[in-house]
Design a protein around this motif. Structure first.
Motif, PDB file in Angstrom:
ATOM      1  N   GLN A   1       8.092   3.045   6.811  1.00 52.96           N
ATOM      2  CA  GLN A   1       7.889   3.615   5.944  1.00 52.96           C
ATOM      3  C   GLN A   1       8.732   3.515   4.776  1.00 52.96           C
ATOM      4  O   GLN A   1       9.875   4.679   5.416  1.00 52.96           O
TER       5      GLN A   1
ATOM      6  N   VAL B   1       0.867   2.314   5.064  1.00 51.07           N
ATOM      7  CA  VAL B   1       1.475   2.477   6.274  1.00 51.07           C
ATOM      8  C   VAL B   1       0.106   3.639   6.759  1.00 51.07           C
ATOM      9  O   VAL B   1      -0.312   3.899   7.750  1.00 51.07           O
TER      10      VAL B   1
ATOM     11  N   LYS C   1      11.142   6.539   6.064  1.00 46.93           N
ATOM     12  CA  LYS C   1      12.536   6.256   5.890  1.00 46.93           C
ATOM     13  C   LYS C   1      13.394   6.266   4.438  1.00 46.93           C
ATOM     14  O   LYS C   1      12.098   5.609   3.529  1.00 46.93           O
TER      15      LYS C   1
ATOM     16  N   HIS D   1       3.863   3.314  11.156  1.00 51.35           N
ATOM     17  CA  HIS D   1       5.114   4.600  10.747  1.00 51.35           C
ATOM     18  C   HIS D   1       6.744   4.352  10.052  1.00 51.35           C
ATOM     19  O   HIS D   1       6.996   4.278   9.527  1.00 51.35           O
ATOM     20  N   THR D   2       6.912   4.563  11.284  1.00 50.26           N
ATOM     21  CA  THR D   2       8.279   3.921  11.284  1.00 50.26           C
ATOM     22  C   THR D   2       9.057   3.136  10.087  1.00 50.26           C
ATOM     23  O   THR D   2      10.284   3.354  10.401  1.00 50.26           O
TER      24      THR D   2
ATOM     25  N   GLN E   1       9.241   8.927   0.550  1.00 51.35           N
ATOM     26  CA  GLN E   1      10.104  10.377   0.593  1.00 51.35           C
ATOM     27  C   GLN E   1       9.530  11.034   2.109  1.00 51.35           C
ATOM     28  O   GLN E   1       9.617  11.799   2.442  1.00 51.35           O
ATOM     29  N   THR E   2       8.407  10.868   2.488  1.00 49.18           N
ATOM     30  CA  THR E   2       7.970  10.894   3.913  1.00 49.18           C
ATOM     31  C   THR E   2       8.209  10.721   5.070  1.00 49.18           C
ATOM     32  O   THR E   2       8.123  10.388   6.338  1.00 49.18           O
TER      33      THR E   2
ATOM     34  N   ILE F   1       6.861   7.604  -7.611  1.00 48.59           N
ATOM     35  CA  ILE F   1       7.783   8.736  -7.290  1.00 48.59           C
ATOM     36  C   ILE F   1       8.431   8.949  -5.884  1.00 48.59           C
ATOM     37  O   ILE F   1       9.368   8.432  -5.539  1.00 48.59           O
ATOM     38  N   GLN F   2       7.106   8.512  -5.013  1.00 48.18           N
ATOM     39  CA  GLN F   2       7.002   9.115  -3.459  1.00 48.18           C
ATOM     40  C   GLN F   2       7.935   7.589  -2.805  1.00 48.18           C
ATOM     41  O   GLN F   2       9.092   8.060  -1.642  1.00 48.18           O
TER      42      GLN F   2
ATOM     43  N   ARG G   1       3.993   3.836   1.679  1.00 46.71           N
ATOM     44  CA  ARG G   1       3.425   5.092   1.640  1.00 46.71           C
ATOM     45  C   ARG G   1       1.066   4.307   2.552  1.00 46.71           C
ATOM     46  O   ARG G   1       0.881   4.282   3.071  1.00 46.71           O
TER      47      ARG G   1
END
Lengths: 261, 320
Positions: free
Chosen positions: B247, B237, B253, B244-245, B250-251, B269-270, B234
């Motif tokens: 990434q 990005v 892929k 972003h596609t 968690q938010t 953690i994300q 992230r």
């Protein structure tokens, strides 16, 4: 005419805490601090921007959850939402996504709405299906997973970035929108916002207020059943080397040994 | 034997790999009946038959491309009504989950999303899922209605199992809600020639340590030497260094490849939430204390600008 925006938010266990399951295999909320799901902050932010562009708009932030879930509402109110609705009932413990969408849909209908805005997913369950479920239940268009959104003359427009294409979408209000973390950085509450939030109204509704029977929700009424939850065994410690000029070659040797080369 | 409805993800008739994986899982709980919609739907039949579909229900209409999600829900519901299946399986793409969720409410059923495995059980299919950034594994089942389950890519091996694959035209009547959300423009994503991130057997990711969009070519070169997909954290990005596609986290892929190589990624953690179930994990990072090293099978403490090019060169040499 006033634009009525309802933002659905979730109070989730902090992802940096030691998240685990309780004995009944629901999420243990007692041992980990909760907070407003980060992805819902983007929904609040977009609601504030849409309201700012409208002649007259009112933002209601809505959550379903235990007593502590009020913290998530306070955060959204301190960001600038106008009022809040907290659906709380002991019989809601253990409700799954389908049940939650039922409760949210009834509450949204009771509150009255032109636009529902949700985050793309919660940071605990991460399924990302509640916005679509809400659109289905409310019988209104879904305009979901938007990285860009605007509302003008009763029409919502947005951009959805998918795996194979980027799409421009359009629907008439009322509608359900969900936004991604690419939609725009969420603002921090100001001191003034935090003080103002304390005076904003938070309404509490229970299942009876929403004309939902206890057996339609909760752990017993859930459409799915979790039979077991086991902690993933810790990974056995791997090999760690310090690069002293040959690190790339050593790594290649490892990958070859694992048949990746 | 009970029939199991399998929703087909395809591009102009070319069936995507996660659907072929679904057919393997579907055969464990019944006889797969595939549902293929949109342009080229009939062309999916050969591949689906080869992987176990006894029947392929097809339908094409302009609505599938012109309006969002709901026309596909209407069609899947028509297939459900025609077949009365024991379960409905859908690939866990963003759209797949939305289609499955709306169908579940319509037919009064529970839904399980992002299953990573599926087995027959005494009380219907049992799905394995990961929870809390993959630190837990759960087993669940649908307890009301016909199980609707979405399955993540890389959850099963693709196995050939030739079946009849008889093509039948599906009759679909669109609901009045089908045209609610109009797709006014569509810009196809330019192909990089690399495998799709969520389907790739190997993923090579770059993070904050890559330190600039211009340096991502180092990550891409390594990916190309391995025939891998490129991922990004992230931080990379958000800094605008990579789309972003791509990434992972968690938010972005969630990936589960055979091999995951993290370069200049600390392992918050994300990010771990999106890659922790990878079979083999490798990391390259200057900081020996980075949490990513807790996950690795092999880690190199070092500067990625030294290690990654050397690794790429060595791989290319070995491939000869």
């Amino acid at each position: 005419m006033s634009l009525r925006i309802v933002v659905t938010v979730k109070y989730v266990p902090d992802a940096t805490g030691d998240r685990h399951f309780a004995d009944d295999l629901t999420v243990d909320r007692d041992d980990v601090d909760g907070l407003l799901s980060e992805l819902d902050e983007y929904a609040v932010e977009q609601a504030l921007q849409i309201a700012g562009d409208a002649d007259d708009a009112e933002i209601t932030v809505l959550t379903v959850g235990p007593e502590d879930a009020k913290d998530a509402l306070r955060k959204a109110l301190s960001m600038g939402a106008d009022k809040a609705i907290h659906v709380e009932d002991d019989d809601l413990h253990g409700t799954d996504a389908v049940g939650t969408s039922l409760v949210l849909a009834k509450a949204i209908e009771k509150a009255g709405f032109d636009l529902v805005i949700s985050g793309m997913a919660s940071t605990d369950g991460t399924a990302g299906i509640v916005p679509a479920l809400l659109a289905e239940r409310l019988g209104v268009p879904q305009v979901t997973l938007l990285s860009e959104v605007s509302v003008e003359d009763g029409v919502v427009k947005g951009r959805r970035d998918g795996d194979t294409a980027s799409e421009q979408l359009e629907a008439s209000l009322p509608a359900v929108v969900s936004v991604t973390d690419q939609s725009g950085e969420a603002r921090y509450p100001s001191f003034k916002g935090i003080m103002a939030a304390k005076k904003k109204p938070v309404q509490s509704w229970d299942l009876e207020d929403l004309e939902i029977e206890a057996d339609e929700v909760g752990l017993e009424g859930a459409w799915t059943k979790v039979d077991s939850a086991t902690e993933r065994p810790a990974r056995t410690a791997g090999t760690i080397v310090k690069d002293e000029g040959e690190g790339g070659k050593q790594l290649a040797e490892f990958l070859a040994g694992q048949k990746f080369i | 034997m009970a029939e199991v409805l399998v929703y087909v993800d395809h591009v102009d008739g070319a069936v995507r790999k996660p659907t072929l994986e679904l057919l393997t899982l579907a055969r464990r709980i019944g006889e797969p009946v595939a549902v293929a919609l949109g342009p080229g739907a009939e062309n999916t039949a050969a591949a689906l038959a080869e992987h176990g579909a006894v029947k392929v229900l097809t339908h094409d209409a302009a609505e599938y491309a012109d309006y969002l999600v709901v026309p596909k829900v209407d069609a899947l519901q028509a297939a459900y009504d025609a077949v009365s299946p024991a379960a409905v399986l859908v690939p866990s793409s963003a759209e797949g989950k939305e289609i499955a969720a709306r169908l579940a409410v319509r037919i009064g059923s529970g839904i399980i999303t992002d299953a990573t495995d599926l087995e027959a059980g005494d009380e219907g299919p049992v799905a394995t899922q990961s929870a809390f950034a993959a630190s837990f594994t759960t087993k669940s089942r649908v307890s009301k209605g016909t199980p609707v389950i979405t399955v993540k890519p890389n959850s099963a091996a693709v196995e050939a199992a030739p079946a009849a694959g008889a093509v039948e035209a599906l009759t679909v009547t669109f609901s009045d809600k089908a045209t609610g959300t109009k797709v006014t423009a569509r810009t196809p994503r330019a192909s990089t020639g690399r495998p799709e991130l969520t389907e790739a057997a190997i993923v090579v990711s770059g993070g904050r340590g890559v330190n600039g969009a211009e340096n991502f070519s180092i990550i891409e070169n390594l990916a190309d030497s391995l025939g891998a997909a490129v991922g990004a954290s992230r931080a990379a990005v958000d800094a605008g260094w990579y789309p972003h596609t791509n990434q992972v986290g968690q938010t972005g892929k969630s990936v589960s490849p055979q091999l995951y190589i993290a370069s200049g990624i600390s392992g918050a953690i994300q990010h771990r939430a999106g890659m922790q179930t990878s079979k083999t994990i490798v990391a390259i990072n200057k900081d020996a204390e980075a949490p990513i090293f807790d996950l690795v099978d092999y880690g190199v403490v070092g500067d990625l600008f030294d290690v990654v090019p050397q690794l790429t060169e060595e791989i290319n040499t070995r491939k000869g």
